[in-house]
Design a protein around this motif. Structure first.
Motif, PDB file in Angstrom:
ATOM      1  N   TRP A 247       0.819  -1.207   0.000  1.00  0.00           N
ATOM      2  CA  TRP A 247       0.000   0.000   0.000  1.00  0.00           C
ATOM      3  C   TRP A 247       0.860   1.268   0.000  1.00  0.00           C
ATOM      4  O   TRP A 247       0.574   2.229  -0.715  1.00  0.00           O
ATOM      5  CB  TRP A 247      -0.945  -0.007   1.201  1.00  0.00           C
TER       6      TRP A 247
ATOM      7  N   ALA B 182       2.196   1.652  -3.428  1.00  0.00           N
ATOM      8  CA  ALA B 182       1.116   1.970  -4.370  1.00  0.00           C
ATOM      9  C   ALA B 182       0.674   3.420  -4.224  1.00  0.00           C
ATOM     10  O   ALA B 182       0.406   4.108  -5.214  1.00  0.00           O
ATOM     11  CB  ALA B 182      -0.067   1.035  -4.142  1.00  0.00           C
TER      12      ALA B 182
ATOM     13  N   ARG C  40      -4.602  -2.321 -15.460  1.00  0.00           N
ATOM     14  CA  ARG C  40      -6.000  -2.541 -15.108  1.00  0.00           C
ATOM     15  C   ARG C  40      -6.646  -3.644 -15.927  1.00  0.00           C
ATOM     16  O   ARG C  40      -7.669  -4.189 -15.534  1.00  0.00           O
ATOM     17  CB  ARG C  40      -6.800  -1.251 -15.298  1.00  0.00           C
TER      18      ARG C  40
ATOM     19  N   LEU D 177       1.345  -6.451  -6.183  1.00  0.00           N
ATOM     20  CA  LEU D 177       0.195  -5.726  -5.637  1.00  0.00           C
ATOM     21  C   LEU D 177       0.428  -4.218  -5.662  1.00  0.00           C
ATOM     22  O   LEU D 177      -0.494  -3.441  -5.908  1.00  0.00           O
ATOM     23  CB  LEU D 177      -0.073  -6.170  -4.202  1.00  0.00           C
TER      24      LEU D 177
ATOM     25  N   THR E  25      -2.085  -1.938  -7.706  1.00  0.00           N
ATOM     26  CA  THR E  25      -2.909  -0.977  -6.986  1.00  0.00           C
ATOM     27  C   THR E  25      -2.548   0.456  -7.364  1.00  0.00           C
ATOM     28  O   THR E  25      -3.413   1.342  -7.329  1.00  0.00           O
ATOM     29  CB  THR E  25      -2.775  -1.195  -5.469  1.00  0.00           C
TER      30      THR E  25
ATOM     31  N   ARG F 288      -4.795   1.905  -9.833  1.00  0.00           N
ATOM     32  CA  ARG F 288      -6.093   2.319  -9.299  1.00  0.00           C
ATOM     33  C   ARG F 288      -5.969   3.618  -8.509  1.00  0.00           C
ATOM     34  O   ARG F 288      -6.802   4.519  -8.621  1.00  0.00           O
ATOM     35  CB  ARG F 288      -6.673   1.222  -8.406  1.00  0.00           C
ATOM     36  N   VAL F 289      -4.923   3.716  -7.690  1.00  0.00           N
ATOM     37  CA  VAL F 289      -4.701   4.939  -6.915  1.00  0.00           C
ATOM     38  C   VAL F 289      -4.547   6.122  -7.875  1.00  0.00           C
ATOM     39  O   VAL F 289      -5.082   7.204  -7.651  1.00  0.00           O
ATOM     40  CB  VAL F 289      -3.462   4.797  -6.005  1.00  0.00           C
TER      41      VAL F 289
ATOM     42  N   GLU G  17      -9.718   1.070  -1.896  1.00  0.00           N
ATOM     43  CA  GLU G  17      -8.505   0.469  -2.460  1.00  0.00           C
ATOM     44  C   GLU G  17      -7.638  -0.149  -1.371  1.00  0.00           C
ATOM     45  O   GLU G  17      -7.031  -1.197  -1.559  1.00  0.00           O
ATOM     46  CB  GLU G  17      -7.683   1.498  -3.237  1.00  0.00           C
TER      47      GLU G  17
ATOM     48  N   ASN H 256      -9.161  -3.306  -0.539  1.00  0.00           N
ATOM     49  CA  ASN H 256      -8.930  -4.254  -1.633  1.00  0.00           C
ATOM     50  C   ASN H 256      -7.557  -4.898  -1.553  1.00  0.00           C
ATOM     51  O   ASN H 256      -7.387  -6.057  -1.886  1.00  0.00           O
ATOM     52  CB  ASN H 256      -9.060  -3.556  -2.986  1.00  0.00           C
ATOM     53  N   ILE H 257      -6.572  -4.112  -1.134  1.00  0.00           N
ATOM     54  CA  ILE H 257      -5.219  -4.653  -1.117  1.00  0.00           C
ATOM     55  C   ILE H 257      -5.114  -5.778  -0.079  1.00  0.00           C
ATOM     56  O   ILE H 257      -4.420  -6.764  -0.294  1.00  0.00           O
ATOM     57  CB  ILE H 257      -4.192  -3.513  -0.918  1.00  0.00           C
TER      58      ILE H 257
ATOM     59  N   ASN I 235      -6.890  -8.650  -1.873  1.00  0.00           N
ATOM     60  CA  ASN I 235      -6.104  -9.145  -3.002  1.00  0.00           C
ATOM     61  C   ASN I 235      -4.851  -9.879  -2.556  1.00  0.00           C
ATOM     62  O   ASN I 235      -4.324 -10.706  -3.303  1.00  0.00           O
ATOM     63  CB  ASN I 235      -5.714  -7.986  -3.919  1.00  0.00           C
TER      64      ASN I 235
END
Lengths: 224, 248
Positions: free
Chosen positions: B40, B43, B73, B118, B122, B125-126, B175, B178-179, B182
């Motif tokens: 995270w 990301a 994506r 990851l 991610t 998405r971020v 998100e 989600n991480i 995921n």
């Protein structure tokens, strides 16, 4: 450094097509089942019945907070068990059915949120007008609200289905021969795992990217 | 029903040293958190840079970020994980290959692959959230800053980003959640995170319903508490004067 050799992809295409067929079959059935269950959940969530809306809310919250992979594994182990318990006989259900049930129930939670937002975006006047015409709640929903809501949320439902298309690759966890798993095993057999993996990634990319672009165009056409 | 329910199973010995099955879950949760948090942080940093890149007036820079987002994506997460774990190490120089495949503990090499995978997944998405946040701000903000003689860097640092980040906390929260979810793909390359430990417990004890119920409960509680925590953060840092900030 290694050199890539893509020459074996061509002869393997029929086998890979079988894998893609399984992926698409799983996708189509999961979308159909997911949207159907999701719509019922959305209606339950919006109903004034406390117990019904509470159940729908709990269902969505639980499924949205666990990983799909956990749900797939759960159902892979549990579905045969539960069926044996219900029917009393040892009928093998197979990984496909287990995965399909897992996908339907899991995606229903996501679809239901989209459907709920779609229903809530319809103006109250529509329902009042339907009642004024003498329709029952069921008729008003079925004939007036849902057709409009579904038209509004088509792009979002499609977008979610593209995500689902990518997520079907997780059936690898239970050994189902979908497109990714077929590509992996073919690659291992001919000794070119990297090439087959890259090819699989490329196919997934082209389909998802193409579909997303179409959805974007559709979205522009649908907005008033 | 012939299923033998036994909720005490988690306190039984695994047969390995002093361990009980609950220890496996604790260790698994540890890996899950270690994967999610590190991925995270990367990301968020990379995604912010990419998000800014998509909004700057330079066409080429924006294009590079767009290609990144589309690529990451539209390829399934599992395919990306296999690329990072099986393919990329083979492309490394020989010394690095030997280090990754032989010198490293298998758990560590799996961990590194998952974190990189990851984080990059991610970040795409971020990036989109950051871009949306920046574009949601009124154009007047940029113009006012330009009129005051701010440079482009200063506009982003002092005007746009501090506001954008505060508006996008809700989508960033999902998100972040989600991480965690995921990170369960790591079980497919052999990292013993929460899902892998659950599967192992189910296989060792045959008490699969209890094992999977506990895992579901852990993920659920983890998600709910993170959501509550982020809601608190959102309230603390909300931008005054916006509809969402609740009449300040």
């Amino acid at each position: 450094m290694m050199a890539f050799d893509f020459s074996q992809i061509g002869p393997s295409l029929p086998g890979l097509a079988d894998g893609m067929w399984l992926t698409l079959k799983l996708l189509a059935l999961a979308v159909a089942g997911g949207v159907a269950i999701g719509t019922v959940l959305a209606l339950a969530r919006l109903s004034s019945h406390r117990l019904l809306s509470g159940f729908a809310k709990g269902y969505v919250n639980i499924f949205r907070s666990v990983p799909l992979l956990l749900v797939i594994t759960w159902f892979y182990f549990a579905v045969p068990f539960v069926l044996r318990w219900i029917t009393g006989s040892d009928t093998p259900v197979g990984a496909f059915t287990s995965c399909l049930v897992a996908f339907m129930l899991f995606e229903a939670a996501y679809y239901s949120e989209i459907v709920r937002a779609g229903i809530q975006s319809i103006t109250r006047g529509q329902i009042s007008a339907a009642y004024a015409l003498g329709m029952s709640y069921g008729q008003a929903m079925r004939l007036v609200v849902l057709p409009q809501a579904f038209r509004k949320m088509t792009p979002l439902l499609l977008q979610q289905s593209i995500i689902l298309f990518q997520d079907t690759s997780l059936v690898y966890a239970v050994g189902l021969m979908d497109f990714l798993n077929t590509a992996r095993s073919k690659g291992d057999i001919v000794g070119l795992p990297h090439e087959f993996l890259l090819f699989a990634g490329l196919v997934y990319f082209l389909i998802s990217f193409g579909a997303s672009s179409l959805v974007k165009r559709l979205q522009q056409r649908l907005t008033v | 029903m012939n299923y033998h329910w036994d909720w005490g199973v988690f306190f039984k010995s695994t047969g390995i040293g002093q361990e009980i099955y609950l220890d496996w879950f604790v260790a698994g949760l540890g890996w899950t958190v270690a994967v999610a948090l590190v991925a995270w942080i990367i990301a968020l940093a990379l995604g912010s840079v990419l998000g800014v890149m998509r909004t700057v007036p330079n066409r080429l820079v924006a294009r590079i970020a767009t290609i990144y987002v589309e690529l990451f994506r539209n390829v399934p997460l599992l395919v990306q994980l296999f690329v990072w774990y099986f393919l990329v190490p083979d492309l490394l120089p020989e010394r690095a290959q030997i280090w990754f495949k032989q010198d490293l503990n298998p758990a560590v090499s799996a961990y590194l692959s998952v974190v990189v995978c990851l984080a990059l997944f991610t970040a795409a998405r971020v990036c989109e959230q950051v871009r949306t946040g920046i574009q949601a701000l009124p154009r007047g903000q940029t113009h006012a800053a330009l009129a005051m003689g701010f440079s482009l860097t200063q506009i982003y640092r002092h005007v746009l980003l501090p506001q954008a980040f505060r508006i996008i906390i809700p989508p960033l929260t999902s998100e972040f959640l989600n991480i965690f979810k995921n990170s369960s793909v790591a079980s497919l390359i052999g990292l013993m995170e929460l899902l892998a430990q659950t599967k192992q417990t189910a296989e060792f004890t045959a008490n699969l319903f209890e094992a999977f119920t506990l895992a579901t409960a852990i993920y659920f509680v983890l998600n709910m508490s993170l959501m509550k925590g982020m809601a608190w953060v959102e309230k603390r840092v909300s931008v005054p004067g916006l509809i969402g900030s609740g009449g300040k």
